[in-house]
Every structure is written in C-alpha cells, then in structure tokens.
Design a protein around this motif. Structure first.
Motif, short mmCIF file in Angstrom:
data_model
loop_
_atom_site.label_atom_id
_atom_site.label_comp_id
_atom_site.label_asym_id
_atom_site.label_seq_id
_atom_site.Cartn_x
_atom_site.Cartn_y
_atom_site.Cartn_z
N GLU A 66 -27.06 20.43 18.30
CA GLU A 66 -26.76 18.91 18.81
C GLU A 66 -28.10 18.32 19.62
OE1 GLU A 66 -24.41 16.92 18.80
OE2 GLU A 66 -23.21 19.09 17.33
N LEU A 100 -30.46 14.94 18.57
CA LEU A 100 -31.80 13.87 18.71
C LEU A 100 -32.74 13.08 18.79
CD1 LEU A 100 -31.11 15.39 22.52
CD2 LEU A 100 -30.03 13.47 21.63
N LYS A 134 -28.58 9.26 28.21
CA LYS A 134 -27.80 8.98 26.76
C LYS A 134 -27.95 9.91 25.91
CE LYS A 134 -28.93 5.76 22.72
NZ LYS A 134 -29.69 4.88 22.74
N ASN A 167 -25.59 13.04 26.52
CA ASN A 167 -24.07 12.37 26.65
C ASN A 167 -23.77 13.07 24.60
OD1 ASN A 167 -22.66 11.63 29.36
ND2 ASN A 167 -24.22 9.99 28.81
N SER A 168 -25.16 12.15 24.50
CA SER A 168 -25.24 12.38 23.02
C SER A 168 -24.35 14.05 23.04
CB SER A 168 -26.47 12.24 22.03
OG SER A 168 -26.76 10.79 23.25
N LYS A 175 -21.05 15.15 23.86
CA LYS A 175 -19.89 14.58 23.41
C LYS A 175 -19.17 15.37 22.26
CE LYS A 175 -22.07 10.97 20.78
NZ LYS A 175 -22.14 9.44 19.75
N ASN A 176 -20.04 15.60 21.17
CA ASN A 176 -20.00 16.44 20.33
C ASN A 176 -20.11 18.10 20.43
OD1 ASN A 176 -20.39 14.91 18.65
ND2 ASN A 176 -21.97 14.57 18.65
#
Length: 399
Positions: free
Chosen positions: A38, A42, A81, A84-85, A88-89
């Motif tokens: 994840e 980014l 940000k 959160n990115s 969320k996954n």
C-alpha cells in the motif's frame, strides 16, 4: 481475558521497535507485506522495501530494515491524505482506524505547537512513520489486542543530546515531552547518553495503553516478543519486550461514566457530538430523554470512557454542547473476553468473509455475533434486506 504488557522501561520505545516486537510476538509477517504494498502505491513513494530480520543483541529480537526512496511530505494535509490512502485498503476495524488517526493527530499537533509560524512536518514526515504507526495498530487489531487490557511500564527517555533539523537539544525530544504531558503519561529514566524513547513510539504508546504499571500485573504469561532498533547502547540490551498473558476473570478495571443534561441543544448538535466522542475514543455514548427542571423535556447525554481519557471527554462534551456541568461516576464493570475470527459464508452463489465476535467468561462461550459492517457490506452488494443476510450468516455460524 487476554492481556498485553508493553515494557519500555528496559530501553525505551520507538515506532519500529514496537512493530518489530509485536511481529515477534504474533508472527504477523503478512502485515508487513500488505502495508509495504500500500505504501508503494503512494505518489511520493519511489521505493519502499522492508525486511524483518533476527538480530542478536544479547537476546534474539526482531529488527526492521527499511529501504526508502521518497519525496518527504511537508504539510499535515499531505500526511493525513497518505495515511488515509493506506488505511482505506486495509482490513482494519473502525476502532483501529480511530487509534491511527489519534496517533497521527498527536504527532501533527505537537509539531504545530512547537514550530508555530514556521510550521511544517519535521521528523515525522517520512513514510516509515506511516509504516510504524499503521503497522503497529494493524497487528494489535488483527490479534484482538485492541479489545484486551494493554498495560505499559513507564518508558525510559534517555539523556544526552539529540540532533534535530534546526540543531541539537537535550533529551527528551520536545515532541516526546509534549505528548507525555498532554496525556499525563508517567515516564522513567536511565543514565544513558542517548535518546531511548522517540515521539512516534510514545504517540503510539499513549493511545493504545489502558494502564501504566511499575510492575507486571498478575497474569499467566503465554508468549513473549522482542524488538530492537538501529541504535547500539553500551551496557544495555536495546530491546522492547512485549508479553501476552491471560487473566481468568470477568471484571475489568474501573470505567468512568460522564453524564450531563441539555435542554437547549438541537438534535444536529447532539448527533455531531456523539460521533465526535466516539471518534475520540469513548467506549460508548447514549442519549436518554427525561423531564428536567420546570417540567421541561431534556436529553441526558451519557458517555462511557476509560479513566485515562475522561478529562479530555469532559472538555469535548462541554465545548460541543455548551453544558456548564458534567457529572462523573467511577464504576467497576463486568466484561466478557472477546475474540474475533473470520468464517466464509456463501450467499446466492457468492462467497464472503465475515468476522464473528466470540464472547467468553473463563472458558464458557456466552455469545457469538457477526460483525455488523460485514453484514451491511453483503446486503448492499446483493441488494438484499439486512435481516435476511443476518439470518443466513447466523445459520452458518451454528453449522
């Protein structure tokens, strides 16, 4: 009942030491792989690679070796940000997401307080901060420790001077001291000429711990994990120790109930206040209608919280509702031990993973219940009534 003891009185705590020790305790290596994937998605990440190694520092411990090629984040919005990115996954509970957000907020707010007009992210701007924070909370969540009692011994801070972006300063780091002060969190120290507890480590500690103890609580130890960092300390075994234990009881520590009557606050404000209290860490919030002074209808707002957070909850309750008084009750409570496990359920030819919560007192199971968010997700996906999905899943649980 499950217990976790974090022991930073040996050599302090940092984000990577906490995550490494939890991996050693639980064997949750898959968390590293998921989180690494994840973070590599980014925008500001060119390369992020983590390797978990065994390190002999007098005791065999896990150590994280991280390779980073990144553009450092400069502003709080960018850090939030990015977090959160990543979050969320991942398969995190709402409680875990709230803990992550509180840790990140503590780190950002302390930077803002210390640097004011010249404010931008400093030592917390790297992707390894996101990895340490989200990874530690994810391991705790996956292994049901966020539902357990988490204890900590007072962290040792260290001495000497540390190098900051603007020059040297004596230990403890200003951010570390600010976070400890905000949460009224007890610390200890050793005559070691080095920083032992970092801002990220202490931000995680204050937001996950239920109680600070000078000695280990009575328990039956089950497993022990050790994590180490990059520093070498002469004459000191540089490890963070974490211990999983069991306590066969059905009474938890005392809990605090806050209560206030409001008769001139709109439903929208009350609804907003409830959500904010829960997001800030309240155990539960409920509203009861009653008749107050001069026979006027009132709403009684009740907040259940732990002792560590009750002052912050009182302040939030007063700020949001405008109430001028809050009643405070400290009470014991009976709680069942709760564990989570996933089962596979097939509905209309599609397979779904559903988390079930199993509540036990001692060795006796007293309740088994599916996770509401999983039922909701299935109902929305299949466009079926929630009650129908719930019944199908409950039958699968019985089987």
């Amino acid at each position: 009942m499950k217990i976790l003891v974090i022991d930073p009185k040996i050599a302090g705590i940092s984000g990577d030491m906490l995550l490494a020790s939890l991996i050693d305790l639980t064997g949750s290596f898959d968390v590293v792989e998921q989180l690494e994937d994840e973070i590599n998605k980014l925008e500001n990440c060119k390369r992020f690679k983590v390797e978990v190694k065994d390190e002999d520092v007098g005791i065999s411990a896990k150590k994280l070796e991280i390779e980073i090629d990144e553009s450092r984040l400069k502003h709080p919005k960018g850090l939030k940000k990015a977090v959160n990115s990543v979050v969320k996954n991942l398969d995190l509970s709402q409680k875990a997401v709230n803990v992550v957000n509180r840790v990140v907020d503590d780190l950002i707010n302390v930077e803002a307080k210390l640097h004011k007009t010249n404010f931008h992210l400093h030592e917390i701007a790297s992707l390894d901060t996101i990895f340490d924070v989200v990874g530690s909370v994810m391991v705790l969540d996956k292994n049901n420790f966020l539902e357990a009692d988490i204890y900590s011994t007072p962290p040792v801070l260290g001495n000497g001077y540390i190098e900051m972006e603007h020059g040297k300063i004596a230990c403890p780091a200003p951010a570390t001291l600010e976070i400890l002060s905000k949460h009224r969190f007890k610390y200890s120290n050793l005559p070691v000429n080095m920083e032992l507890t970092t801002p990220t480590g202490v931000a995680l500690l204050v937001n996950i711990v239920s109680s600070i103890v000078d000695f280990f609580p009575p328990m039956t130890p089950v497993k022990v994990g050790y994590g180490t960092g990059t520093k070498k300390v002469d004459g000191l075994i540089n490890v963070l120790r974490v211990v999983e234990g069991e306590e066969f009881r059905a009474v938890s520590d005392k809990i605090v109930i806050l209560e206030t009557n409001v008769d001139d606050v709109s439903g929208e404000i009350i609804g907003y206040t409830i959500n904010k209290l829960l997001n800030e860490g309240a155990v539960d919030v409920f509203v009861t209608q009653a008749i107050g002074k001069k026979n006027r209808p009132v709403n009684v707002i009740s907040v259940i919280t732990d002792y560590k957070n009750y002052e912050r909850m009182v302040e939030l309750l007063m700020n949001e509702t405008g109430t001028i008084g809050v009643r405070i009750y400290e009470l014991p409570r009976l709680v069942a031990e709760r564990v989570k496990k996933k089962i596979e359920v097939e509905i209309q030819g599609k397979k779904y993973q559903v988390t079930i919560k199993i509540s036990k007192v001692g060795r006796k199971i007293v309740n088994v219940k599916p996770e509401y968010e999983d039922l909701k997700r299935i109902a929305e996906d299949l466009r079926m009534p929630l009650r129908v999905v719930s019944k199908i899943v409950e039958e699968a649980i019985k089987d």
